[in-house]
Write an enzyme that holds these catalytic residues in place. Sequence first.
Site, PDB file in Angstrom:
ATOM      1  CG  HIS A  56     -19.865  33.198  48.167  1.00 49.95           C
ATOM      2  ND1 HIS A  56     -19.441  34.408  48.652  1.00 49.95           N
ATOM      3  CD2 HIS A  56     -21.233  33.240  48.221  1.00 49.95           C
ATOM      4  CE1 HIS A  56     -20.494  35.139  48.986  1.00 49.95           C
ATOM      5  NE2 HIS A  56     -21.596  34.451  48.736  1.00 49.95           N
TER       6      HIS A  56
ATOM      7  CG  HIS B 113     -14.044  40.850  46.377  1.00 43.14           C
ATOM      8  ND1 HIS B 113     -15.107  41.527  45.845  1.00 43.14           N
ATOM      9  CD2 HIS B 113     -14.509  40.162  47.442  1.00 43.14           C
ATOM     10  CE1 HIS B 113     -16.176  41.257  46.564  1.00 43.14           C
ATOM     11  NE2 HIS B 113     -15.846  40.430  47.532  1.00 43.14           N
TER      12      HIS B 113
ATOM     13  CG  ASP C  34     -13.311  34.518  52.959  1.00 42.52           C
ATOM     14  OD1 ASP C  34     -13.956  34.591  54.009  1.00 42.52           O
ATOM     15  OD2 ASP C  34     -13.819  34.459  51.837  1.00 42.52           O
TER      16      ASP C  34
HETATM   17  N1  ACO Z   1      -5.025  33.849  42.917  1.00 42.73           N
HETATM   18  C1  ACO Z   1      -4.414  33.932  41.711  1.00 42.73           C
HETATM   19  N2  ACO Z   1      -4.931  34.522  40.636  1.00 42.73           N
HETATM   20  C2  ACO Z   1      -6.156  35.071  40.769  1.00 42.73           C
HETATM   21  C3  ACO Z   1      -6.857  35.056  41.999  1.00 42.73           C
HETATM   22  C4  ACO Z   1      -6.239  34.414  43.094  1.00 42.73           C
HETATM   23  N3  ACO Z   1      -6.855  34.357  44.261  1.00 42.73           N
HETATM   24  N4  ACO Z   1      -8.030  35.685  41.840  1.00 42.73           N
HETATM   25  C5  ACO Z   1      -8.070  36.083  40.576  1.00 42.73           C
HETATM   26  N5  ACO Z   1      -6.929  35.720  39.918  1.00 42.73           N
HETATM   27  C6  ACO Z   1      -6.566  36.026  38.537  1.00 42.73           C
HETATM   28  C7  ACO Z   1      -7.377  35.192  37.560  1.00 42.73           C
HETATM   29  O1  ACO Z   1      -6.712  33.983  37.248  1.00 42.73           O
HETATM   30  C8  ACO Z   1      -7.444  36.133  36.369  1.00 42.73           C
HETATM   31  O2  ACO Z   1      -6.186  36.111  35.715  1.00 42.73           O
HETATM   32  P1  ACO Z   1      -6.132  36.247  34.099  1.00 42.73           P
HETATM   33  O3  ACO Z   1      -6.653  37.630  33.819  1.00 42.73           O
HETATM   34  O4  ACO Z   1      -4.708  36.058  33.769  1.00 42.73           O
HETATM   35  O5  ACO Z   1      -7.023  35.176  33.560  1.00 42.73           O
HETATM   36  C9  ACO Z   1      -7.582  37.517  37.011  1.00 42.73           C
HETATM   37  O6  ACO Z   1      -6.928  37.388  38.293  1.00 42.73           O
HETATM   38  C10 ACO Z   1      -9.009  37.978  37.194  1.00 42.73           C
HETATM   39  O7  ACO Z   1      -9.678  37.012  37.985  1.00 42.73           O
HETATM   40  P2  ACO Z   1     -11.157  36.497  37.764  1.00 42.73           P
HETATM   41  O8  ACO Z   1     -11.229  35.058  38.137  1.00 42.73           O
HETATM   42  O9  ACO Z   1     -11.606  36.886  36.378  1.00 42.73           O
HETATM   43  O10 ACO Z   1     -11.927  37.385  38.807  1.00 42.73           O
HETATM   44  P3  ACO Z   1     -13.394  37.136  39.336  1.00 42.73           P
HETATM   45  O11 ACO Z   1     -13.936  38.465  39.671  1.00 42.73           O
HETATM   46  O12 ACO Z   1     -14.187  36.301  38.385  1.00 42.73           O
HETATM   47  O13 ACO Z   1     -13.190  36.245  40.645  1.00 42.73           O
HETATM   48  C11 ACO Z   1     -12.825  35.591  42.861  1.00 42.73           C
HETATM   49  C12 ACO Z   1     -13.206  36.743  41.919  1.00 42.73           C
HETATM   50  C13 ACO Z   1     -13.762  34.377  42.604  1.00 42.73           C
HETATM   51  C14 ACO Z   1     -13.026  36.032  44.291  1.00 42.73           C
HETATM   52  C15 ACO Z   1     -11.357  35.202  42.591  1.00 42.73           C
HETATM   53  O14 ACO Z   1     -10.502  36.308  42.850  1.00 42.73           O
HETATM   54  C16 ACO Z   1     -10.926  34.002  43.435  1.00 42.73           C
HETATM   55  O15 ACO Z   1     -11.179  32.866  43.026  1.00 42.73           O
HETATM   56  N6  ACO Z   1     -10.273  34.251  44.607  1.00 42.73           N
HETATM   57  C17 ACO Z   1      -9.890  33.171  45.485  1.00 42.73           C
HETATM   58  C18 ACO Z   1     -11.099  32.664  46.256  1.00 42.73           C
HETATM   59  C19 ACO Z   1     -11.526  33.627  47.335  1.00 42.73           C
HETATM   60  O16 ACO Z   1     -10.724  34.134  48.089  1.00 42.73           O
HETATM   61  N7  ACO Z   1     -12.840  33.847  47.398  1.00 42.73           N
HETATM   62  C20 ACO Z   1     -13.433  34.710  48.433  1.00 42.73           C
HETATM   63  C21 ACO Z   1     -14.006  35.922  47.800  1.00 42.73           C
HETATM   64  S1  ACO Z   1     -14.628  37.002  49.036  1.00 42.73           S
HETATM   65  C22 ACO Z   1     -16.082  36.298  49.518  1.00 42.73           C
HETATM   66  O17 ACO Z   1     -16.745  35.599  48.815  1.00 42.73           O
HETATM   67  C23 ACO Z   1     -16.489  36.578  50.832  1.00 42.73           C
END
Ligand code: ACO
Length: 443
Positions: A282, A321, A377
């Site tokens: 987050h 996201h 971010d």
């Molecule tokens: N890098 C690589 N792969 C990713 C990323 C990433 N940043 N984000 C999601 N994926 C992939 C997942 O591995 C998943 O792949 P799969 O379908 O093969 O299993 C798919 O994309 C869907 O991702 P989820 O994790 O199910 O998506 P969720 O909605 O639960 O997570 C989150 C969202 C937590 C933001 C995620 O994208 C992430 O961890 N991003 C990196 C951290 C980040 O930048 N956080 C800031 C968010 S914005 C904020 O809070 C202000």
Amino acid sequence: MEPTASAAPATKEINNIETISITDNRTGKQYEIPIDNGTIKALDLRQIKVNSDDFGMMTYDPAFMNTASCKSRITFIDGDKGILRYRGHSIDDLAERCTYLEVAYLLLHGELPNKAQLEEWTNNITTHTFVHENIKKFMDGFHYDANPMGMLVSTLAALSTFYPSAKHINDPKERQLTIYRLIGKVPTLAAFAYRHSIGMPYVHPDNELSYAENFLSMMFKVAEPKYKPNPILAKALDVLFILHADHEQNCSANAMRGVGSSHVDPYSASAAAAAALYGPLHGGANAEVLYMLDLIGTKDKIPEFIRDVKDGKGKLMGFGHRIYKNYDPRAKIIKRLADQVFEVTGRNPKLDIALELERIALEDDYFIKRKLYPNVDFYSGLIYQAMKFPVDMFPVLFAIGRMSGWLAQWQEMLLDQEQKIARPRQVYLGHDQREVVSLSKRS
Ligand code: ACO
């Protein structure tokens, strides 16, 4: 038994109310469930039972992937189109034409302030920027290298002990006073945490400065009688506060509402929200982006890094996201802002790595298929770093801007007649009742 395809729900209208028909294939019974704003009430499913002993149907939704926990009038997001609006105003318009304090007022009051309202609001927040002297003693108690976000979380919670009347959450005057105090004091706590970590004396708020200017002064003032922040940097920081001010039911807003629903005082609830923001998925993500860019080091290492991400060896931080399946509109604004900041500070050399990383990721099937775009971010950390904020302070900066959103969400929750203490259900999969085996007989 699994529901069959024939149980696929259809919609009807009864007394002008749209409904959905559900057939329970276990019993053959049909149920008409009203539809309201594109949702059905989870409690309406409880009537679906196999027999009178049955508890009734529930929904299972880990991580709230498809559950609206409230009705809200604060922030609108269309994740597919990349739209973000506060109280109907687009984030671009607000970032372009308003100050953070105007936006904070908008989030909390529903309308932008007129001139007199803004003067009063600004005055009230500015006169609540000072903290009790004992707060400094709390700060002094932390280890010299304590993470400033941990210090912020703790001192936010500690504020509740200084203002015990804040527990009277049903008194609008108390709520208002706490709102002034929290928005006013969060930059002071944040700056004090930083000053402690570098062993510098705390700088008292300067009430002649704007909200962002005052924060810069408390952070960076040394021996000069009056700190004069660079106006471009102060403006950029103000815009960053606007961009972070609210984001509907995100993890920390949900924490604020959930904890606040126990009717605890708002200092304690906002400490919980800040703790949620601390996490690397987050608010901690902006710091993780910088660590990631450091780890990559040079542009030629990007393809290898992307390969590792695709092999599941880590994430591309600042990408993806839960809601946006398009370019995060805040990231677009921040990218533009970065150019203005770098004109003053000089270009952050990591920008080239970030731009190339974005270019390669956006052309890669892995990211395209999963609709992974840069989020707020991805670029914010580069600006913060160019402005000389240490990486540990990035989530703290996020928390300063987000305080107004947390408070708006908290107040809306309190005034919502449909809300009660937040208490989800579970699907229990553990043991049935069993007896304790005496210690000597346990394997
Ligand atoms: N890098 C690589 N792969 C990713 C990323 C990433 N940043 N984000 C999601 N994926 C992939 C997942 O591995 C998943 O792949 P799969 O379908 O093969 O299993 C798919 O994309 C869907 O991702 P989820 O994790 O199910 O998506 P969720 O909605 O639960 O997570 C989150 C969202 C937590 C933001 C995620 O994208 C992430 O961890 N991003 C990196 C951290 C980040 O930048 N956080 C800031 C968010 S914005 C904020 O809070 C202000």
